[in-house]
Design an enzyme around this catalytic site. Structure first.
Site, PDB file in Angstrom:
ATOM      1  N   GLU A 297      -5.286   0.248   4.374  1.00 19.22           N
ATOM      2  CA  GLU A 297      -5.314   0.929   3.080  1.00 19.22           C
ATOM      3  C   GLU A 297      -4.170   0.475   2.165  1.00 19.22           C
ATOM      4  O   GLU A 297      -4.345   0.355   0.952  1.00 19.22           O
ATOM      5  CB  GLU A 297      -5.218   2.443   3.312  1.00 19.22           C
ATOM      6  CG  GLU A 297      -5.844   3.264   2.201  1.00 19.22           C
ATOM      7  CD  GLU A 297      -6.132   4.684   2.669  1.00 19.22           C
ATOM      8  OE1 GLU A 297      -6.961   4.838   3.589  1.00 19.22           O
ATOM      9  OE2 GLU A 297      -5.532   5.619   2.130  1.00 19.22           O
ATOM     10  N   ASP A 298      -3.017   0.227   2.729  1.00 20.45           N
ATOM     11  CA  ASP A 298      -1.814   0.036   1.900  1.00 20.45           C
ATOM     12  C   ASP A 298      -1.175  -1.341   1.960  1.00 20.45           C
ATOM     13  O   ASP A 298      -0.208  -1.589   1.233  1.00 20.45           O
ATOM     14  CB  ASP A 298      -0.736   1.054   2.321  1.00 20.45           C
ATOM     15  CG  ASP A 298      -1.155   2.496   2.045  1.00 20.45           C
ATOM     16  OD1 ASP A 298      -2.041   2.683   1.199  1.00 20.45           O
ATOM     17  OD2 ASP A 298      -0.604   3.409   2.676  1.00 20.45           O
TER      18      ASP A 298
END
Ligand code: ZN
Length: 180
Positions: free
Chosen positions: A65-66
């Site tokens: 996600e990051d």
């Protein structure tokens, strides 16, 4: 050779590198790795250290996600089970924030047992940091909404590990008193 320990420390090292420049949203701006090690420790404690895939998933759960990590990258380094677990707890970033939050609630119950436990540990860590170091600029209403939403997600993840749920409940109770 204890290969679980090797795998686990490699996952911690990799997560620390991938999230190197990232900080938590709270006013203390803690290094992001503190969130990841907290989630991993919650999972390890709740399962008496019996599930290395789960704990590695805890360390790696925000890489897709990051960071620039890919599924293939995770699968190659840590195996398909870990990669699939991380993918399972990763939001679709092409969606709007409200939709992502709604989908977390709707889809939680259909997730694998490991993914559901990971969600509970993630929300526990997030509520604790909201209590200890609320993000700058968040209104009371936004803080309250987050607490309510976190409990909605966790509600659909229950029934697998009473100890983990009790730790979440304690954080939720404190957060509700503070922001409710
Ligand atoms: Zn997280």
């Amino acid at each position: 050779m204890n290969s679980d320990l090797v795998q686990l420390t490699r996952a911690a090292d990799y997560a620390a590198r991938q999230h190197l420049a990232q900080r938590r949203k709270g006013e203390r701006a803690e290094p992001y790795i503190n969130h990841l090690t907290e989630v991993a420790a919650l999972l390890a404690e709740a399962t008496d250290g019996g599930d290395v895939v789960l704990v590695m998933g805890g360390l790696l759960h925000d890489t897709l996600e990051d960071t620039d990590s890919t599924y293939e990258d995770l699968a190659q380094r840590f195996g398909p089970e870990v990669a699939a677990l991380v993918a399972e707890v990763t939001d679709d970033k092409s969606l709007k924030k409200e939709d992502r939050k709604r989908l977390q609630v709707e889809k939680a119950a259909g997730k694998s047992p490991r993914a559901r436990m990971l969600k509970i540990a993630d929300k526990t860590s997030n509520l604790r940091s909201l209590i200890e170091s609320p993000p700058k600029g968040w209104t009371e209403e936004r803080l309250r909404d987050y607490v309510v939403w976190a409990e909605q997600v966790v509600r659909s993840c229950r029934g697998l590990n009473a100890r983990l749920e009790a730790v979440f409940d304690a954080a939720h109770e404190t957060a509700s008193k503070r922001f409710g």
